[in-house]
Enzyme design. Structure first.
Site, PDB file in Angstrom:
ATOM      1  N   CYS A  91       0.896  -1.269   0.178  1.00 23.19           N
ATOM      2  CA  CYS A  91      -0.183   0.053   0.082  1.00 23.19           C
ATOM      3  C   CYS A  91       0.853   1.369  -0.080  1.00 23.19           C
ATOM      4  O   CYS A  91       0.275   2.459   0.549  1.00 23.19           O
ATOM      5  CB  CYS A  91      -0.930   0.018   1.221  1.00 23.19           C
ATOM      6  SG  CYS A  91      -0.252  -0.237   2.971  1.00 23.19           S
ATOM      7  N   LYS A  93      44.189 -35.041  26.213  1.00 19.16           N
ATOM      8  CA  LYS A  93      43.068 -34.176  26.596  1.00 19.16           C
ATOM      9  C   LYS A  93      42.045 -34.687  27.549  1.00 19.16           C
ATOM     10  O   LYS A  93      41.860 -34.155  28.229  1.00 19.16           O
ATOM     11  CB  LYS A  93      42.836 -33.368  25.355  1.00 19.16           C
ATOM     12  CG  LYS A  93      43.486 -31.858  25.273  1.00 19.16           C
ATOM     13  CD  LYS A  93      42.841 -31.126  24.138  1.00 19.16           C
ATOM     14  CE  LYS A  93      43.517 -29.978  23.904  1.00 19.16           C
ATOM     15  NZ  LYS A  93      43.259 -29.363  22.309  1.00 19.16           N
TER      16      LYS A  93
END
Ligand SMILES: Cc1cc2nc3c(=O)[nH]c(=O)nc-3n(C[C@H](O)[C@H](O)[C@H](O)COP(=O)(O)O)c2cc1C
Length: 410
Positions: A159, A339
């Site tokens: 619009c 690790k």
């Protein structure tokens, strides 16, 4: 992760300017292997061509409540029961108001009333309409009724105005639907994921960092959210968008990672994917270190950063499951195994940093370590690594009876 595969989706298209976008939505749902049925309101047929919908669907759309043909084939009750979800996109102001008030004057509204399945609306309309008190009231009522609202975006509207009212992007609608179908097996659990690189300052203009993209950690956080875990993502600087629904904490230095990891205890799952620098610069220069044309360049002293994973693994509030990542350029298996032992976590995922793996790629090849066992995962996209890891997490929590076994879709 595609949770839309095989899902029966009933799409209701109402009469607004964005109705044509539903064609794209159908296509995207089909690409995700969903089974789509479609109802067009009478007014939608003024905006779009039925033939386009039927060609794309490869079958008839449904539109008329009173056509014997359609009623005898698949009446409104059957349509309501035969779907996993009903999606109204776009949803007009008129239609959501009818839904909110239980009006049933056409096929679409009758199907909605006759269905107890999950319902979603994606409204699209003019900004003033969206802000209108009666629309706000109806939206609030629909929310209370448990209907998912995919709210419109701010943008340029048909619009010729600018404001909120634009239909949510089709990609986003598909992503949100996917999220609705994701199994919420981990709900009730709190997860913390670290991701990305750390940045250690040298002087006001320079820093020490690494090439971690953060992608693997972000994918894992995203996957945990989709499985229902309340997830916090602690991330170093990356170019990535945080996953939807995550509690996002932006950090820089190794010490920031440490502080925020500590702050987010207790949690049930801790996954350390971030590439946190082992060292920080002991004495950060207050002013820019000037270039020397000749002679000695001076020296830089480093101190060790606190080891986040080790700290979490030995904390009295230790999470039920702690997972680490190990990025190595050589001796991947040996280093990862060491690790795992040294950090004291439950699982360690080793990934080798090469030109086309880990840091610089959207794919990853993982060696998964648990106790003394190692399993080799095929190289796959990082979102698939995340899914595989999440499934292992789910098995872990189920095996240890830390989640209910019956929690499932929707
Ligand atoms: C050109 C045009 C565009 C429209 N666009 C919208 C829109 O984007 N959103 C909306 O809520 N209504 C819009 N409307 C109004 C609806 O078409 C109208 O409320 C209609 O009754 C909706 O029917 P349905 O909800 O049964 O599909 C538009 C009307 C016209 C004439």
């Amino acid at each position: 992760m595609n949770f839309l595969k095989g899902k029966k989706i009933l799409l209701i298209v109402t009469g607004g300017i964005a109705s044509y976008k539903s064609l794209d939505l159908i296509r995207r749902l089909q690409e995700n292997a969903s089974n789509v049925e479609c109802i067009l309101t009478k007014n939608a047929e003024n905006f779009v061509n039925v033939l386009s919908f039927e060609s794309l669907l490869g079958k008839k759309i449904h539109s008329n409540l009173f056509t014997l043909d359609q009623e005898s084939n698949m009446n409104h009750i059957k349509l309501a029961n035969n779907s996993d979800i009903i999606v109204v996109a776009p949803c007009t102001a008129n239609f959501l108001s009818k839904m909110s008030n239980g009006i049933a004057d056409d096929l679409a509204t009758n199907v909605l009333l006759a269905s107890n399945k999950v319902k979603v609306i994606a409204p699209a309309m003019n900004t003033i309409m969206w802000g209108n008190k009666i629309v706000r009231k109806n939206i609030s009522n629909l929310k209370k009724l448990g209907i998912h609202i995919f709210s419109p975006y701010d943008g340029r509207l048909a619009c010729r105005t600018k404001g909120v009212g634009k239909l949510m992007e089709i990609n986003q609608i598909v992503e949100n639907l996917n999220l609705i179908f994701s199994p919420k097996i981990l709900s009730g659990l709190k997860a913390v994921v670290t991701a990305g690189p750390s940045v250690e300052k040298i002087d006001p203009v320079r820093f020490l960092s690494n090439f971690s993209s953060g992608q693997q950690g972000y994918e894992i956080a995203d996957s945990l959210i989709k499985f229902g875990a309340e997830t916090t993502l602690i991330s170093g600087p990356t170019t990535l968008e945080p996953p939807k629904g995550v509690k996002f904490i932006q950090v820089k230095s190794g010490n920031d990672f440490f502080e925020f990891a500590k702050k987010n205890l207790p949690c049930d799952i801790f996954i350390s994917v971030a590439a946190i620098s082992d060292w920080y610069v002991k004495k950060v220069s207050k002013s820019k270190i000037k270039k020397k044309k000749s002679g000695k360049f001076g020296r830089m002293d480093f101190s060790l950063n606190k080891d986040v994973l080790k700290y979490i693994s030995s904390h009295k509030l230790k999470p039920s499951l702690i997972v680490g990542f190990s990025a190595e350029t050589e001796n991947l298996l040996k280093n990862t195994k060491n690790k795992l032992k040294e950090k004291g976590c439950d699982w360690m995922l080793g990934n080798k940093v090469t030109r086309n793996n880990a840091f610089s790629s959207d794919k990853n090849k993982i060696f998964f370590f648990e106790d003394n066992k190692v399993s080799e995962w095929p190289k796959m996209k990082k979102n698939m690594v995340a899914l595989k890891l999440t499934k292992k997490i789910v098995s872990f929590f189920k095996k240890n009876k830390l989640v209910k076994d019956d929690k499932n879709i929707l």
